[in-house]
Every structure is written in C-alpha cells, then in structure tokens.
Motif scaffolding. Structure first.
Motif, PDB file in Angstrom:
ATOM      1  N   LYS A 184      -0.535   4.817  -1.169  1.00 35.37           N
ATOM      2  CA  LYS A 184      -1.819   4.849  -0.463  1.00 35.37           C
ATOM      3  C   LYS A 184      -1.611   5.544   0.888  1.00 35.37           C
ATOM      4  O   LYS A 184      -0.466   5.659   1.351  1.00 35.37           O
ATOM      5  CB  LYS A 184      -2.326   3.421  -0.207  1.00 35.37           C
ATOM      6  N   GLU A 238      -9.726   0.252  -5.747  1.00 34.63           N
ATOM      7  CA  GLU A 238      -8.366   0.675  -5.389  1.00 34.63           C
ATOM      8  C   GLU A 238      -8.093   2.035  -6.018  1.00 34.63           C
ATOM      9  O   GLU A 238      -8.249   2.202  -7.230  1.00 34.63           O
ATOM     10  CB  GLU A 238      -7.350  -0.354  -5.882  1.00 34.63           C
ATOM     11  N   GLY A 266      -2.128  -7.640  -4.388  1.00 28.87           N
ATOM     12  CA  GLY A 266      -3.098  -6.575  -4.089  1.00 28.87           C
ATOM     13  C   GLY A 266      -4.485  -7.096  -3.759  1.00 28.87           C
ATOM     14  O   GLY A 266      -5.378  -6.325  -3.410  1.00 28.87           O
ATOM     15  N   ILE A 277      -1.571  -1.934  -7.061  1.00 28.70           N
ATOM     16  CA  ILE A 277      -0.552  -2.849  -6.540  1.00 28.70           C
ATOM     17  C   ILE A 277      -0.249  -3.942  -7.570  1.00 28.70           C
ATOM     18  O   ILE A 277       0.907  -4.316  -7.771  1.00 28.70           O
ATOM     19  CB  ILE A 277      -1.019  -3.462  -5.197  1.00 28.70           C
ATOM     20  N   ALA A 333       0.845  -1.204   0.000  1.00 32.87           N
ATOM     21  CA  ALA A 333       0.000   0.000   0.000  1.00 32.87           C
ATOM     22  C   ALA A 333       0.878   1.250   0.000  1.00 32.87           C
ATOM     23  O   ALA A 333       0.660   2.179  -0.779  1.00 32.87           O
ATOM     24  CB  ALA A 333      -0.914  -0.022   1.230  1.00 32.87           C
ATOM     25  N   ARG A 386      -9.317  -7.210  -0.115  1.00 29.85           N
ATOM     26  CA  ARG A 386      -9.078  -6.082  -1.023  1.00 29.85           C
ATOM     27  C   ARG A 386      -9.568  -6.426  -2.433  1.00 29.85           C
ATOM     28  O   ARG A 386      -9.887  -5.532  -3.212  1.00 29.85           O
ATOM     29  CB  ARG A 386      -7.584  -5.745  -1.096  1.00 29.85           C
ATOM     30  N   ASN A 424      -6.889  -0.066   3.476  1.00 28.10           N
ATOM     31  CA  ASN A 424      -5.785  -0.226   2.507  1.00 28.10           C
ATOM     32  C   ASN A 424      -5.015  -1.529   2.687  1.00 28.10           C
ATOM     33  O   ASN A 424      -4.374  -2.010   1.764  1.00 28.10           O
ATOM     34  CB  ASN A 424      -4.760   0.904   2.680  1.00 28.10           C
ATOM     35  N   CYS A 425      -5.041  -2.088   3.884  1.00 28.00           N
ATOM     36  CA  CYS A 425      -4.168  -3.237   4.180  1.00 28.00           C
ATOM     37  C   CYS A 425      -4.611  -4.480   3.410  1.00 28.00           C
ATOM     38  O   CYS A 425      -5.774  -4.875   3.461  1.00 28.00           O
ATOM     39  CB  CYS A 425      -4.176  -3.515   5.682  1.00 28.00           C
ATOM     40  N   THR A 426      -3.669  -5.103   2.729  1.00 24.42           N
ATOM     41  CA  THR A 426      -3.986  -6.334   1.979  1.00 24.42           C
ATOM     42  C   THR A 426      -3.728  -7.574   2.840  1.00 24.42           C
ATOM     43  O   THR A 426      -3.822  -8.695   2.342  1.00 24.42           O
ATOM     44  CB  THR A 426      -3.121  -6.450   0.705  1.00 24.42           C
TER      45      THR A 426
END
Ligand code: SF4
Ligand code: SF4
Length: 673
Positions: free
Chosen positions: A303, A604, A594, A609, A298, A599, A347-349
C-alpha cells in the motif's frame, strides 16, 4: 599539542553546534502544547529500560546487538574524549577520578576494550548497509559517512593510546589496555619520530572527528544520538489504547468557542505546526532503521503507507519550512494532499506494530488519527464507504445502519437475562459486530451459554445496547465518538453498571482505556480473561475432546494494545485433544487481520492484508484458526475464502471452542477431516 589550535577548534565547533541546536530548538517550539513532564519516576524507568538498556534493540538480533555495542561504546568513550580534549591544552591532563587508582585502571581497560568493540560493530554495520542492504534501510551517504567517521575515530584512538604506552615507557603486553598494547607493538616497528607522528595524528583525528560528528548530528538521522533519550523519556504514559483528545473539539462540546477568534478552529492536524512539540521531537529522533515499515501490514501488502517514509517526509517538510514557521506571518500549507497522500492516512489499520517495534518510542496511530480528524471533522472528506458507516453509527448506533431493534436477534432461543444492577455483577456487552453479523452472533451465543453454565451473574441491555463509538473515533469522527461516549457513560452510571464483560477487543479497549478519561470508570474484562478464570476455578469443565491442530491469531486490540496473550492460550490448552501450534509472527509480532482502525468498513486495494495473515497462519498447518475478536473472525474467514481454504479449514472464536468442549455448542462449527 598546541593549546591555541585546540582552543580555536573547540570554540568554532561548539559555536556552530550551538547555533544548529538553537535552530532546531526554535523549530520544536512551533509545535502545539502538550504536557509530558508528569510522572517523572515512571519516565526515568522507561528511559532506563528502553533508551539506556536498549530493550527493543535485540528484536532484530544482529543489528540490534551491533547498535547496543556502538551505543554503550559511545557512552564509555565519552570520558575518553574529554580527556583527549583536555590534553589539547595540557599534555598531562587527566580526570582526577580516572588517575592512577583502581577506578582509573578499570576505566582505561573498559575504554580500551570498547574501542575495539565499537570498531568491529561499526565495520559490521557498514557492511550491512553497503553490501547486504536490507530492504528496510535506505542507502544514505550520511549513514555511510558517519559509520566511516566512527571507525576512523576508534583506529585513531588506539593509535594515540598505543603511542602513550611507548612514550611513558610501558613495554611488553599491558593487560590494563590490551588493544592499545597491540597498537604500541605495531608502532614499535617504526622509528620513534614516525611513531610519535602517528600518535599525534591519532590524537587530532579523534579529537576533531568527534567535533565534526557532533556538528553533523542536527542535520540528519543521527540527530537521534542527542534526541533519542529525551524522546523516550517524554513518551506518552497513557494506556496504549487511548487516543489523545482534541482540545478544540472538547471546547466545542463544552460550548467554549472563543468568539474573538477570527480563524476557524483547527480539528486534528491540518498543518505540520498542529502536531505537538513531542511529535516534532519524534521526527528529530527517527533513526530511519525502518523497523516500523518492516512490520507494517499496509507496507507489507504494497500500500502507499510506509510509516518511516511518512514520518521523514513530514520532517523534511518541517525543515524546509524552518524560516517561515519561526517567523510571522505564516502561509497556510496543509499537509494533505501535497506532503501526505490521503490514501496513506486511510491505509493505517491502527495495529500498533510500528510502535511496538520502534526502538525510540515514536508513535504513529495518534498521528494518523489526528490527520483523519482534519479530513473528517474539518474537511468532511471521509472515504465514501466510511461515511456510510459513520452515518449508521450516528443514526442507528451500528455501522451497518441496521435497525437497533434487531440488535438482540442473536439471543433467540437462549436464556439471556436483562441487566439489573441489583442482581447482576456484569453487564454483558456484545458490540455491533457480534450482534449483527450472522457468523459473529454465534460467538455471543457460545459466550452466554458458557456464562449460564458457570453461574455467572450477568445481564444484557438487549436492543438498547449502544455502539461503543470505537469505529467513529478511529475513523477521525471525534465529535461523534465523544457524544456516544458521554451518552453511554451516563446511561451505564444510571443503570448502576460496575463491571463489563465483552468478547470484542475493540469495545473492550474503548471501555477500559478511553472511557476513564471522560469519567467512565468501569471494571472491564475481555471474555478470554473471565473464561480462563472460570475454567481455572473449575466452574467450566472442558471435557469433550477436539482432535484438531489449531493456531491462535492475536488480535491487535487484545494483544499489542492490552497485553492479553496468555488467557486465550490458557483456554485452548485446557481443551482435551486440541494441539495448539505457534507461529513466529504471533503475540507482539502478530500481523493485523486488516480490519482495525475502521479499515473493516473501507475498500482495500492491491494485495489484501487478511490474505497475508491467513498465509502466515496456515503455514502452521492447522485444521482451524482460533481468534478472540469478531472482526478478526470475519477478516480471516474472508481470507480463507479468497484462498479457497474455507471448506477445509475452520475459523472459530476461543469461546466457541470452549463451549464445544463443554458440550454446550454444536460441533458442526468444527471443520471435519
Ligand atoms: S499502526 Fe499498523 S498499519 Fe498503521 S502505520 Fe503502524 S504498522 Fe502500519
Ligand atoms: S519511526 Fe522508529 S522504527 Fe520507524 S524508522 Fe524511525 S526509529 Fe525506526
């Protein structure tokens, strides 16, 4: 030396330090309870490996080695400091064990060499911070000051021990203390009283600077000097792929809500004190090295999420609320959105790259998921796209809300036996993606062709196959996940399932690492593990040549979460004609596609990503990208399309490549030319 001065200095320094340490201790106790005192033997092993032998440090070679030098130097010089403090009271003080004996001589040599090593390392670290300024560091006055203090302490120490050689009549080069010997020869150029003064200043400088250093620790990032070893010792020993349960959701599910409780139960983490005390210890222990942010997909794609910034912001908020949190009554101060932007949380994958890199074992994924639980379970505020996926999982057991009757559509024209515990060794679990996505369905087809060819005894649940619940759990919909998990475990047990094989690393991780906590113990294999075994046993023979250069993309839930790096590579290596390229960003350092952490179902913004990952992979100039996850496949295919590379470069699952080489699957999946 003046014993009274030394006594006053020490009493004041240790008194102030104790006051600061108690203040931090009280803050630690505001965190929620968690047990981290089990498996002491295992904890000692982890602490030795990671904290004492600094296993993760050399991942950044130069700065890692510099840190190791300073850390080991500090350990070695601890006794030296005790000797100096003792000499403040009695000039002849020595620790008896380090007196005029072989151990004492050895120690004086080690201490002497480390004074020089630490001095050089601190100066290099200073140059790196102030002149080179890598992006992952934040230029901070505190860090610069501490490095200056360390350098000065080492110079002062050498001045003192140099003067000691002169005072005790040691002349010429003293091999047992070579650097102090150099210092003595420099001091020898001065008249004796000036040399004595330099030695005395060296003594007091070292003795007092250590105490100043100690008192600065609780107020900045160097608190990790004290907390890092306990933090590593107290790390979670659960499987990497297991998220923590939510005790309040567990209570609701068990119908154990406390009717006397006036307040609504808290789900996940809404305020800083809802984090566990170990999370607060994480905050104390962050070295602010920025390795987490440096490897975060991210952050790499600009991000708002930067893991280090997130953690330090929450820590600063915790420090600011010190008085309020350690007294009653407390005001409600939710973390989101004032301290933590919800976009950061989404945002965290959940790729774990940050955790893999962190030298002091700070966890992030569980923190973000618990913040998501607050947004989803308490506030009912998931992003709109995710809300649709969660509804689909709840109503139709798949995130696209498609009819469950279509789940087995991929089997058309294939021989796929129904699961019967009396006849089947494995339950084949394809998962939502490889059941409904048109491209990913081909993975399921190739896999079953291979299983049939190898004579594996397996069966499939058809349109009764459920969703494993992984997306719901990573999205913060814990109660949804828990109901799915309970239902699936019960069904699997009723059906007599013992072993599960799946091509989806997300289902694999959930069954293998999360279901056992809810009494669902199954032997779970990812298809790459079973296929590698079948090839090794000669039950599958890849003989058809595939004259292509391929690069393998490590999916996070297969690699970083479950350490499966070799099986897919072994499979690729057995395919004749295939040339397998490796890029530096692979295995533990592989970038996420990503699509993890739910996610895949969210919009996005900004740089993508998957685009970044595709750029890394195509730098190896492959004809095809190989992967072993249906989510990665779609993300990477989209990345190739965005870069106009899709017509030229293929994207195949390792099972598909194997099936082609075994003559089972159409070569049309391969891009030609
Ligand atoms: S898990 Fe991955 S995406 Fe999430 S903060 Fe860590 S590195 Fe970034
Ligand atoms: S969380 Fe770990 S990797 Fe990130 S800055 Fe802190 S110590 Fe470094």
């Amino acid at each position: 030396m003046d014993p009274k001065t030394m006594l006053i200095v020490m009493v004041v320094a240790f008194g102030v330090f104790t006051w600061s340490a108690l203040k931090r201790w009280r803050l630690l106790t505001v965190g929620a309870a968690i047990d981290r005192f089990d498996q002491i033997g295992e904890r000692i092993k982890v602490a030795l490996k990671i904290a004492i032998f600094q296993k993760k440090m050399p991942k950044y070679r130069t700065m890692g080695l510099i840190h190791i030098a300073i850390f080991w130097g500090f350990l070695a010089l601890l006794l030296n400091t005790v000797i100096l403090w003792g000499r403040g009271f009695d000039e002849g003080f020595n620790l008896w064990i380090l007196g005029d004996n072989p151990l004492g001589h050895a120690y004086h040599f080690v201490k002497d060499v480390f004074s020089g090593v630490v001095l050089v390392a601190a100066l290099l670290a200073l140059i790196n911070r102030v002149v080179v300024r890598p992006a992952r560091f934040t230029l901070s006055f505190e860090a610069t000051l501490i490095l200056l203090i360390i350098s000065t302490m080492m110079v002062a120490d050498l001045a003192y021990w140099g003067w000691q050689q002169i005072e005790t009549g040691q002349t010429g080069f003293v091999a047992g203390e070579p650097l102090a010997s150099v210092s003595a020869s420099l001091l020898g150029q001065l008249d004796r009283s000036t040399a004595a003064l330099v030695g005395t200043v060296g003594f007091w400088t070292h003795s007092v600077l250590v105490l100043i250093f100690m008192n600065l620790l609780p107020y900045g990032k160097h608190f990790h000097v004290i907390t890092a070893i306990p933090n590593v010792f107290l790390t979670s020993l659960d499987p990497k792929g297991r998220l923590p349960k939510d005790e309040n959701i567990e209570k609701v599910l068990r119908d154990e809500e406390d009717e006397d409780e006036e307040e609504e139960p808290v789900f996940g983490v809404a305020e800083v004190q809802h984090f566990h005390w170990k999370d607060i210890l994480d905050m104390f222990s962050c070295t602010e090295c920025g390795r987490c942010t440096d490897n975060c997909p991210a952050a790499k794609t600009q991000k708002p999420l930067k893991p280090k910034t997130f953690l330090t912001a929450v820590r600063d908020h915790l420090y600011l609320r010190h008085e309020e949190l350690t007294s009653e009554p407390q005001k409600s101060r939710p973390l989101i959105p004032v301290i933590v932007d919800p976009e950061v949380v989404w945002n965290c994958t959940t790729c774990r790259a940050c955790e893999e890199e962190c030298p002091v074992m700070i966890s992030y994924v569980d923190k973000f998921v618990r913040l998501r639980r607050d947004l989803v379970e308490s506030r009912g505020e998931p992003p709109a796209e995710l809300a649709t996926a969660l509804r689909g999982i709840e109503t139709n057991a798949n995130p696209w809300n498609l009819s469950p009757m279509d789940r087995d559509g991929w089997t058309e024209g294939l021989e796929v036996p129904a699961f019967d515990a009396d006849e089947c060794e494995y339950l084949l679990f394809t998962g939502c993606m490889a059941s409904f996505d048109d491209r990913a369905k081909k993975i399921s087809r190739s896999l079953t062709q291979l299983l049939n060819q190898a004579g594996v005894s397996y069966g499939y649940l058809g349109s009764d196959e459920p969703c494993c619940g992984e997306t719901a759990r990573r999205a913060g919909s814990e109660s949804n996940f828990r109901m799915i998990a309970d239902m699936n475990i019960e069904t699997f047990k009723e059906l007599g399932v013992k072993k599960i094989i799946t091509g989806c690393p997300h289902c694999f991780n959930t069954f293998k690492n999360e279901y056992p906590e809810f009494d669902g113990q199954f032997e779970v294999l990812h298809h790459t593990e079973l296929l590698a075994d079948l090839v090794a046993q000669g039950k599958l023979s890849p003989t058809e040549r595939i004259e292509q250069r391929v690069v393998f993309h490590d999916g996070c839930y297969l690699g970083r979460y479950n350490d499966i790096y070799d099986a897919p590579r072994q499979l690729l290596a057995r395919i004749p004609g295939l040339e397998v390229a490796e890029i530096t960003q692979s295995k533990e350092r592989g970038l996420c596609c990503g699509g993890g952490g739910a996610r895949f179902f969210m919009e996005e913004s900004g740089d993508r990503i998957n685009g970044l990952r595709v750029s890394e992979l195509v730098s190896a100039q492959p004809k095809s990208i190989a992967s072993a996850c249906p989510y990665c496949m779609t993300m990477l295919s989209d990345g190739l399309k965005d870069k106009d590379l899709f017509d030229d470069k293929g994207q195949l699952d390792v099972a598909e490549l194997l099936a082609i080489s075994c003559g089972l699957t159409d070569r049309k999946l391969l891009k030609q030319g």
